[in-house]
Design a protein around this motif. Structure first.
Motif, mmCIF file in Angstrom:
data_model
loop_
_atom_site.group_PDB
_atom_site.id
_atom_site.type_symbol
_atom_site.label_atom_id
_atom_site.label_comp_id
_atom_site.label_asym_id
_atom_site.label_seq_id
_atom_site.Cartn_x
_atom_site.Cartn_y
_atom_site.Cartn_z
ATOM 1 N N UNK A 24 0.840 -1.197 0.000
ATOM 2 C CA UNK A 24 0.000 0.000 0.000
ATOM 3 C C UNK A 24 0.877 1.249 0.000
ATOM 4 N N UNK A 25 1.432 1.547 -1.172
ATOM 5 C CA UNK A 25 2.323 2.709 -1.277
ATOM 6 C C UNK A 25 1.931 3.571 -2.461
ATOM 7 N N UNK A 26 2.440 4.804 -2.449
ATOM 8 C CA UNK A 26 2.205 5.728 -3.554
ATOM 9 C C UNK A 26 2.861 5.185 -4.821
ATOM 10 N N UNK A 284 -7.122 -3.186 15.646
ATOM 11 C CA UNK A 284 -7.831 -3.992 14.658
ATOM 12 C C UNK A 284 -7.171 -3.779 13.302
ATOM 13 N N UNK A 287 -4.759 -0.194 7.414
ATOM 14 C CA UNK A 287 -3.669 -0.038 6.444
ATOM 15 C C UNK A 287 -2.841 1.196 6.786
ATOM 16 N N UNK A 300 -12.933 6.248 13.070
ATOM 17 C CA UNK A 300 -12.852 6.886 11.757
ATOM 18 C C UNK A 300 -11.608 6.436 10.983
ATOM 19 N N UNK A 301 -10.851 5.483 11.565
ATOM 20 C CA UNK A 301 -9.656 5.028 10.874
ATOM 21 C C UNK A 301 -8.461 5.955 11.050
ATOM 22 N N UNK A 302 -8.554 6.868 12.006
ATOM 23 C CA UNK A 302 -7.408 7.744 12.294
ATOM 24 C C UNK A 302 -6.484 7.018 13.277
ATOM 25 N N UNK B 55 -6.435 12.566 7.117
ATOM 26 C CA UNK B 55 -5.864 11.342 7.689
ATOM 27 C C UNK B 55 -4.679 11.741 8.565
ATOM 28 N N UNK B 104 -6.184 5.150 2.223
ATOM 29 C CA UNK B 104 -7.132 4.042 2.238
ATOM 30 C C UNK B 104 -7.723 3.750 3.616
ATOM 31 N N UNK B 105 -6.957 3.937 4.676
ATOM 32 C CA UNK B 105 -7.419 3.403 5.965
ATOM 33 C C UNK B 105 -8.797 3.892 6.418
ATOM 34 N N UNK B 106 -9.092 5.195 6.344
ATOM 35 C CA UNK B 106 -10.440 5.618 6.771
ATOM 36 C C UNK B 106 -11.548 4.924 5.973
ATOM 37 N N UNK B 108 -11.264 1.909 4.431
ATOM 38 C CA UNK B 108 -11.230 0.492 4.806
ATOM 39 C C UNK B 108 -11.978 0.259 6.120
ATOM 40 N N UNK B 109 -11.773 1.176 7.049
ATOM 41 C CA UNK B 109 -12.414 1.047 8.360
ATOM 42 C C UNK B 109 -13.917 1.342 8.272
ATOM 43 N N UNK B 131 -2.439 5.624 -1.531
ATOM 44 C CA UNK B 131 -1.699 4.409 -1.184
ATOM 45 C C UNK B 131 -2.346 3.132 -1.726
#
Lengths: 403, 279
Positions: A24-26, A284, A287, A300-302, B55, B104-106, B108-109, B131
């Motif tokens: 998962x990279x640019x 959990x 990425x 929120x995935x932060x 993010x 992606x993470x926000x 994906x979650x 990403x």
């Protein structure tokens, strides 16, 4: 049904360990990562590369590191027979040098003259600066500003070795931010720069490659245990931040069902307080930094800030292979608080005359908990991944002593 | 099915001019101001809007966009609020394409399926997820295309001719050419190199090519736009947001007008490009 007949074949060609891992990279970095994968595959298959590695491991790093029977600790705990794998005796004082040597030799093969690295406790940074000095490469180490503060001796060491240490002031100013900044450097300086990642994380091929370089720990342990006890150990214990010392010890034993394996995450002030660095116990899948793995984050995935007394474990993620080993149940992940680690730090110092790094003290703390409940013929190996000299000022401060 | 993105680039082509793509971070410096800013962008001259999804760890962004994301997060921005913001915008404007840009993470979650459903319902037209390279297309790119949302890929100076087809394969809407090897808001791109790179990409795809990273002034925007279908400006706009904040970091009466003033100057410069060439 497709049954696994080995736990040691990962990752797959996309870099996955179960759902974890990946790339998962640019896009800017993708061609570099593909080239690195190719170069590493070629080096791995080249006996000359392995021979070169072996030479430096023996004469520069000082391997093999001893497997040492901790007699007084064993007596004190009154249960399992405890052995220490003495990675703290390596040149530069930790296991980190095993991996750095491999990556630096690879960088040389690839013709890259500029090395960048991230560091938390400074052990990986010191190892990288050391090998860059040895091979005359330019070296830039990114380190969170908070860590620069609490690991001053290692910062000075890196500077002495000729590295440029860049304090990172973005985000939480610790290891994850240092890794962000290193990735930003890499994306900017793609043509001449090699990113030397310090743990079994990041985009494929790093997790598998770093594990391979660290697996010498487990391979030596197998051979040494065979020689000393004539059999395999019954259990292995290692501290896990990103998890490179643990992967290095564990990997050669994954297919031995009689060997029970324990990884120890940093519980900081306690998992329930939210101030910890235990990605498996308190996180959990998500990425970050090129791979999917267990992460500390909000709804929120932060990404959340991790907390640990040990700068080397102060990271909100864990290597993807550990996440997979947890999911399939092959390795059991425990956690250890700051206080337990601090107690173990002092206990080992008093009983064995060995000052462990605070990172390694987390593993020792779980030995203190597990060993008394086990029979005397149970053989337990703990990875003493680093020496604690760097932590002496911090521990003195915590214990209320002015140096 | 013609999307808002396709329609907008077709209109730009008909007008014989390049487009201006403006980036702002959703929720920066707070939700209300950010929505007011978003609503004001089309009239100021934005042809396409990129809305940054904040993010904590934006690995490809420079200090300006990092700071904008942290301001938004501090003010309580979430992905759900960003989608709600797009929905409100769509009540005012049903033509200007909106592309969400982030990591992606926000998503994906949030859950990929749920996200795509909600994003489509809100009126999101495209996604730029930094990403997620082609190697990870199964994660979001393919489901997004199936849901009718364009997945806009980044091509970079390191994407050589051998790799370009891989990068372009599932790209839809337009191609975003990253003009430098580096992070957002860093070095200024060389307009001649960019022109060559855009021509190279166009040799592989009929899609429009937008160029961004490091474009700050109307003059630079015009120079880059001359060799592309559109130019993207982001860091310079969020820097204007930052400069207008009071000492507590709150928006002032000047925040929205200051940003739209720069957008107007950028639009004027970009819109002049081919008109002059045609005269």
């Amino acid at each position: 049904m497709n049954v696994l007949n080995s736990y040691r074949t990962g990752p797959d060609e996309g870099g996955h360990f179960g759902i974890h891992g990946g790339r998962f990279v640019a896009e800017t970095l993708m061609p570099l990562i593909l080239k690195l994968e190719e170069a590493y595959a070629a080096a791995k298959a080249d006996p000359a590369f392995q021979k070169e590695m072996d030479g430096y491991l023996a004469h520069y790093v000082g391997r093999p590191s001893p497997l040492y029977f901790a007699e007084r600790l064993t007596e004190h705990l009154g249960g399992a027979k405890v052995y220490l794998k003495r990675e703290e005796l390596n040149h530069t004082g930790s296991h980190k040098v095993n991996n750095v040597l491999g990556q630096i030799l690879l960088a040389r093969r690839m013709g890259k003259g500029r090395i960048i690295a991230e560091t938390g406790a400074g052990q990986h940074g010191v190892a990288t600066a050391t090998l860059c000095a040895r091979f005359g490469l330019s070296c830039v180490v990114y380190m969170g500003a908070v860590d620069v503060e609490r690991q001053a001796p290692n910062v000075f060491r890196m500077k002495l070795l000729g590295a440029e240490v860049v304090p990172v002031t973005s985000g939480s100013k610790t290891l994850k931010d240092a890794m962000n900044e290193a990735l930003r450097d890499w994306v900017t300086n793609v043509s001449d720069t090699f990113y030397c990642i310090g743990t079994v994380a990041g985009p494929h091929p790093y997790p598998g490659m770093v594990r391979d370089f660290q697996s010498i720990i487990g391979r030596e342990t197998r051979a040494q245990m065979q020689e000393m006890e004539g059999r395999l150990p019954d259990s292995l214990v290692a501290a896990v931040g990103g998890g490179s010392n643990a992967m290095g010890l564990f990997h050669p034993f994954l297919d031995d069902p009689s060997v029970e394996i324990f990884g120890v995450e940093a519980a900081g002030r306690g998992i329930s307080t939210g101030e910890h660095a235990a990605s498996i116990a308190g996180g959990r899948p998500g990425v970050l930094h090129g791979n999917r793995t267990y992460l500390l984050m909000d709804d929120d995935g932060q990404i959340k800030e991790a907390h640990s007394i040990s700068a080397g474990l102060d990271y909100p993620g864990i290597g993807p292979e550990h996440s997979w080993l947890n999911d399939i149940g092959r390795v059991k992940y425990l956690s250890c608080t700051d206080q337990e680690a601090l107690d173990a730090f002092q206990l080992l110092t008093r009983l064995e005359g060995i000052i462990p790094a605070l990172e390694s003290a987390h593993a020792v703390a779980k030995v203190v908990e597990l060993a008394p409940k086990l029979p005397k013929d149970h053989i337990m190996v703990v990875n003493l991944s680093g020496r604690g000299d760097k932590d002496v000022p911090q521990v003195a401060d915590i214990l209320g002593t002015t140096l | 099915m013609s999307t808002r993105i396709d329609a907008r680039f077709a209109a730009l082509k008909a007008e014989g001019r390049p487009g201006l793509v403006t980036f702002i971070t959703a929720g920066d410096p707070d939700g209300t101001t950010s929505l007011a800013l978003l609503n004001a962008l089309p009239a100021a001259g934005a042809d396409v809007i990129e809305l940054g999804v904040p993010f904590t760890d934006p690995m490809a962004d420079g200090p300006a966009i990092q700071a904008a994301g942290l301001r938004a997060l501090k003010a309580g921005q979430t992905l759900a609020k960003t989608l709600a913001m797009v929905k409100l915008f769509r009540g005012e404007d049903n033509e200007t394409p909106i592309v969400l840009m982030g990591y992606y993470n926000p998503i994906y979650v949030y859950g990929v399926d749920r996200f795509l459903e909600d994003a489509k319902a809100a009126g999101v037209d495209g996604l730029i997820i930094v990403d997620l390279p082609p190697e990870e297309d199964k994660e979001l790119c393919l489901p997004a295309l199936a849901a009718g949302i364009d997945f806009i890929r980044l091509a970079t100076p390191t994407t050589d001719d051998a790799r370009l087809p891989t990068v372009l394969k599932h790209t839809a809407g337009f191609v975003y050419y990253v003009s430098i090897t580096g992070i957002t808001g860093a070095a200024t791109p060389d307009a001649d190199l960019v022109r060559g790179a855009v021509a190279r990409i166009k040799g592989h795809t009929p899609l429009p090519v937008a160029v961004g990273f490091g474009v700050k002034t109307p003059e630079q925007a015009a120079a880059i736009a001359a060799g592309a279908d559109a130019v993207v400006v982001g860091s310079a706009l969020v820097e204007v947001v930052r400069h207008t904040l009071d000492e507590k970091g709150h928006a002032t009466a000047n925040t929205v007008p200051a940003v739209t003033a720069l957008v107007e100057r950028l639009a004027e410069a970009v819109r002049a490009v081919r008109r002059q060439a045609a005269e």
